[in-house]
Structures are given as structure tokens and as C-alpha cells.
Design an enzyme around this catalytic site. Structure first.
Site, PDB file in Angstrom:
ATOM      1  N   ASN A 212       0.852  -1.178   0.000  1.00 52.91           N
ATOM      2  CA  ASN A 212       0.000   0.000   0.000  1.00 52.91           C
ATOM      3  C   ASN A 212       0.895   1.238   0.000  1.00 52.91           C
ATOM      4  O   ASN A 212       2.132   1.124  -0.037  1.00 52.91           O
ATOM      5  CB  ASN A 212      -0.974  -0.012   1.182  1.00 52.91           C
ATOM      6  CG  ASN A 212      -0.271  -0.052   2.530  1.00 52.91           C
ATOM      7  OD1 ASN A 212       0.850   0.447   2.705  1.00 52.91           O
ATOM      8  ND2 ASN A 212      -0.924  -0.643   3.524  1.00 52.91           N
ATOM      9  N   ARG A 213       0.297   2.409   0.015  1.00 56.28           N
ATOM     10  CA  ARG A 213       1.101   3.630  -0.084  1.00 56.28           C
ATOM     11  C   ARG A 213       2.121   3.721   1.047  1.00 56.28           C
ATOM     12  O   ARG A 213       3.305   3.986   0.800  1.00 56.28           O
ATOM     13  CB  ARG A 213       0.170   4.857  -0.062  1.00 56.28           C
ATOM     14  CG  ARG A 213       0.925   6.182  -0.224  1.00 56.28           C
ATOM     15  CD  ARG A 213       0.025   7.396  -0.065  1.00 56.28           C
ATOM     16  NE  ARG A 213       0.820   8.595  -0.261  1.00 56.28           N
ATOM     17  CZ  ARG A 213       0.767   9.362  -1.340  1.00 56.28           C
ATOM     18  NH1 ARG A 213      -0.057   9.073  -2.334  1.00 56.28           N
ATOM     19  NH2 ARG A 213       1.539  10.437  -1.435  1.00 56.28           N
ATOM     20  N   LYS A 214       1.687   3.498   2.282  1.00 50.55           N
ATOM     21  CA  LYS A 214       2.590   3.603   3.424  1.00 50.55           C
ATOM     22  C   LYS A 214       3.749   2.622   3.290  1.00 50.55           C
ATOM     23  O   LYS A 214       4.914   2.981   3.524  1.00 50.55           O
ATOM     24  CB  LYS A 214       1.807   3.343   4.715  1.00 50.55           C
ATOM     25  CG  LYS A 214       2.645   3.402   5.997  1.00 50.55           C
ATOM     26  CD  LYS A 214       1.747   3.220   7.215  1.00 50.55           C
ATOM     27  CE  LYS A 214       2.530   3.295   8.515  1.00 50.55           C
ATOM     28  NZ  LYS A 214       3.427   2.128   8.682  1.00 50.55           N
ATOM     29  N   GLU A 215       3.441   1.395   2.912  1.00 51.06           N
ATOM     30  CA  GLU A 215       4.482   0.380   2.770  1.00 51.06           C
ATOM     31  C   GLU A 215       5.449   0.716   1.645  1.00 51.06           C
ATOM     32  O   GLU A 215       6.662   0.484   1.761  1.00 51.06           O
ATOM     33  CB  GLU A 215       3.833  -0.983   2.534  1.00 51.06           C
ATOM     34  CG  GLU A 215       3.082  -1.511   3.753  1.00 51.06           C
ATOM     35  CD  GLU A 215       2.120  -2.633   3.420  1.00 51.06           C
ATOM     36  OE1 GLU A 215       1.664  -3.314   4.367  1.00 51.06           O
ATOM     37  OE2 GLU A 215       1.792  -2.819   2.227  1.00 51.06           O
ATOM     38  N   ASP A 289      -5.621  -8.840   0.616  1.00 49.34           N
ATOM     39  CA  ASP A 289      -5.651 -10.260   0.248  1.00 49.34           C
ATOM     40  C   ASP A 289      -6.379 -10.452  -1.077  1.00 49.34           C
ATOM     41  O   ASP A 289      -5.948 -11.221  -1.941  1.00 49.34           O
ATOM     42  CB  ASP A 289      -6.378 -11.081   1.324  1.00 49.34           C
ATOM     43  CG  ASP A 289      -5.709 -10.986   2.692  1.00 49.34           C
ATOM     44  OD1 ASP A 289      -4.523 -10.634   2.749  1.00 49.34           O
ATOM     45  OD2 ASP A 289      -6.404 -11.268   3.688  1.00 49.34           O
TER      46      ASP A 289
END
Length: 345
Positions: A212-215, A289
Site C-alpha cells: 500500500n502507499r505507506k508500505e 488479500d
């Protein structure tokens, strides 16, 4: 910015779903049992400023990598799961749920000293109030990792893909991941992973990663301080995608952006933005998922990367409109796409 959302023709989607029923995909990683306690709130506790939940019912679902396997099976894909659970009641419940949903779990090994992870979510009026986690985060010992690889290796013959579900609970170790990368290169098998940067694994050389964006920003080390309503004009997001592609060299990078949809990135090409098609968002549990399962299924079925991204975007749009770790069916996927008729060029 309200950008049009591309989709596939009904005929093309049907062809890919039919092809997806003829492939076999392996899922390996951390599994857990998701428990949901459903109730209503009518008062605040006199003991503390917290809501009092009037219990109505409870339900159980496969979670973690088991939910990825469940998502694949719901789309009709032959699915085999490989993991480690305890010798306890939650493990027996999890296996029963997986059998009910046509997931082959012979590769789910038992480690008596290791408890099966349970996540308990308390939900009132369609909203999650609190979550309680009961789990071990200790890495598998080398002997158990070897047992897992021994169970998995023979099943690679004829498989079209592997999805690694790393939820930071200890099953996915560097030893396991390195062995999977080596086996997949030897067999020509697609390898997908949804990264957890806090785990600090060497993620180089994978077929697909889906942060995701944060990751994605954690993987790149860049600051997330240039948000734009158009992700393609978001300077640091584009720089982050470029750095992750350069440093980790995946064949494909799919960054999920919540309400902004997805960004599909390939080396040497401009990124593709796929705007979200979600109409309502009740619960994002398990959305990641769904993305990695549906994308990998589509690739295994012969889809082009942009086609796979469109399919996974619609699949995610369906599941976030449900409460709990939900799945999407082929019928729901087709209905979502019929509602968005912008042609894929």
C-alpha cells in the site's frame, strides 16, 4: 479528480475466469483464524468511558494467508495452502473452514509448541469497535521451515503461481523466501508477495509486490509529503515507485492507494493509474488479500498486467463494501465491471 475507470469486456473477463479455473496456485505464509463478535451498542459502561456491546452472534473466517487462499478458491482457482498452525481447537476450526471452501490444506503443518493465531474483532452497527490479537510472532525454527519446504516443493510442478502471505507472524523467514525464489526461478513459476517492510526481508527478484502507499514509502525511504489528487502528478509517489522498481527489481509493482485506486508500475514504462470503483467502504479487512489473489489469478490465466490490475481493482471495490474478511465471486466481479463500461484501449 474524478477519473474514468477502465474495465474489460464481458467476454474477456469470462475467458480469463474460465482459464483461472484450470490453473493451480499455491499460497504460503502466516495463517490465522478471524473471529467476529457481532452486537449492538445502547449505552456507555459506568466503569469506564467505553461502549457496552450487547452480544448477538459470532462467526469465524480464515484469515491472513488462509484468506488469500479463500479468495482464490472463491474465484474458482484450484488452491493449495502451506503454513504452520498449533495443535489446538482454532487450528481444527481453521482446517474445517478451509475444507468447506475447497482449499487444499494438506500442506498446513502442525507445530505443537506454536499457538494458532486468532484475531477477534468486535463489531457493532457495521463498525469495528476493537480488535484483540492472540498470536506468536516467533520465527519458525530451521527444522520446521525445512518441513514446510519439503511439503511444498513437489507441488510446484504444474503450478502457475505462488503467493506469499507475510503478516509478520514468523512463518515467512528469509530462508523460506530465498528457497521459494530459487524454486520459482528453476520451475518458471510466478511469485507474488504483499510486503511488510517492518519485517526487513530481502525482497529482490519477485514477480509481483503489492504494497500500500505507506508500505511503498517505507520500502523506498522517501518522505510521503507530496500528495496530489492525481497520483500520476504526485512527485514523491512516482519517485517512490521508481526507487522500489530499481532497488527490488520486481517484474511488476502494484501500489494500492485506498480511495485513489491503484498504481501499476513497470520498469521502463510510465505508471498506469487505475481509479477506485468502490461505491461504499464498510470494512477494508482483507482488501489487500483480495488484490494479490485476484491479480495473481488473472496473470496465471493469461491476462496482461493492466488487465490483471483492473480485475483486482474491481475485486477490491466489491469486498470493501462488505463487513468482515469478505470474498468476491465471479458473478460479483462481472456485475461490478458491467457497471463501469469505459473501454480498455
Amino acid at each position: 479528480m474524478n477519473l474514468p475507470s477502465p474495465t474489460l469486456s464481458t467476454a474477456r473477463l469470462k475467458k480469463l475466469l474460465n482459464a483461472g479455473r484450470r490453473v493451480r496456485i499455491l499460497v504460503v505464509g502466516d495463517v490465522m483464524l478471524d473471529q467476529f463478535i457481532w452486537g449492538t451498542v445502547n449505552r456507555i459502561s459506568p466503569e469506564a468511558p467505553v461502549p457496552v456491546i450487547d452480544f448477538q452472534r459470532e462467526s469465524f473466517m480464515p484469515g491472513g494467508a488462509a484468506n488469500v487462499a479463500r479468495c482464490l478458491s472463491a474465484l474458482g482457482t484450484r488452491t493449495e495452502l502451506f503454513s504452520v498452525v498449533g495443535e489446538d481447537e482454532p487450528a481444527r476450526d481453521l482446517r474445517r473452514l478451509l475444507r468447506d471452501q475447497r482449499v487444499e490444506c494438506v500442506g498446513v503443518l502442525t507445530e505443537p509448541q506454536r499457538p494458532t493465531s486468532i484475531k477477534t474483532r468486535i463489531v457493532a452497527y457495521q463498525q469495528q469497535v476493537v480488535r484483540v490479537d492472540r498470536e506468536s510472532r516467533q520465527e519458525l525454527d530451521p527444522q520446521t521451515t525445512r518441513r514446510l519446504l519439503k511439503a511444498l516443493a513437489p507441488r510446484l510442478d504444474g503450478a502457475r503461481g505462488i503467493i506469499v502471505g507475510d503478516y509478520g507472524k514468523g512463518v515467512v523467514t528469509q530462508t523460506l523466501l530465498d528457497a521459494l525464489k530459487r524454486l520459482c526461478r528453476q520451475k518458471g513459476v510466478w511469485l507474488s508477495l504483499d510486503p511488510k517492510p517492518v519485517h526487513h526481508l530481502n525482497l529482490t527478484g519477485l514477480s509481483l509486490i503489492t504494497p500500500n502507499r505507506k508500505e511503498a514509502f517505507e520500502l523506498s525511504g522517501l518522505p510521503d509529503d507530496t500528495r496530489d489528487v492525481n497520483p500520476l502528478a504526485d512527485i514523491n509517489l512516482i519517485r517512490t515507485a521508481g526507487r522500489v522498481l530499481n532497488d527490488l527489481a520486481p517484474a511488476l509493482l502494484l501500489i494500492t492507494l485506498g480511495e485513489q485506486g491503484m498504481l501499476l508500475c513497470r520498469r521502463g514504462q510510465k505508471p498506469d493509474h487505475i481509479p477506485t470503483v468502490a461505491q461504499e467502504v464498510f470494512d477494508v479487512s482483507g482488501a489487500g488479500d483480495t488484490v494479490i489473489a485476484s491479480f495473481t489469478m488473472a496473470i496465471a490465466a493469461g491476462a496482461a498486467p493492466l488487465e490483471a490490475a483492473i480485475i483486482s481493482n474491481h475485486a477490491a471495490g466489491v469486498v470493501v463494501g462488505k463487513v468482515g474478511t469478505a470474498i468476491v465471486t465471479p458473478e460479483e466481479l462481472a456485475a461490478s465491471m458491467r457497471g463501469r463500461r469505459t473501454a480498455l484501449l
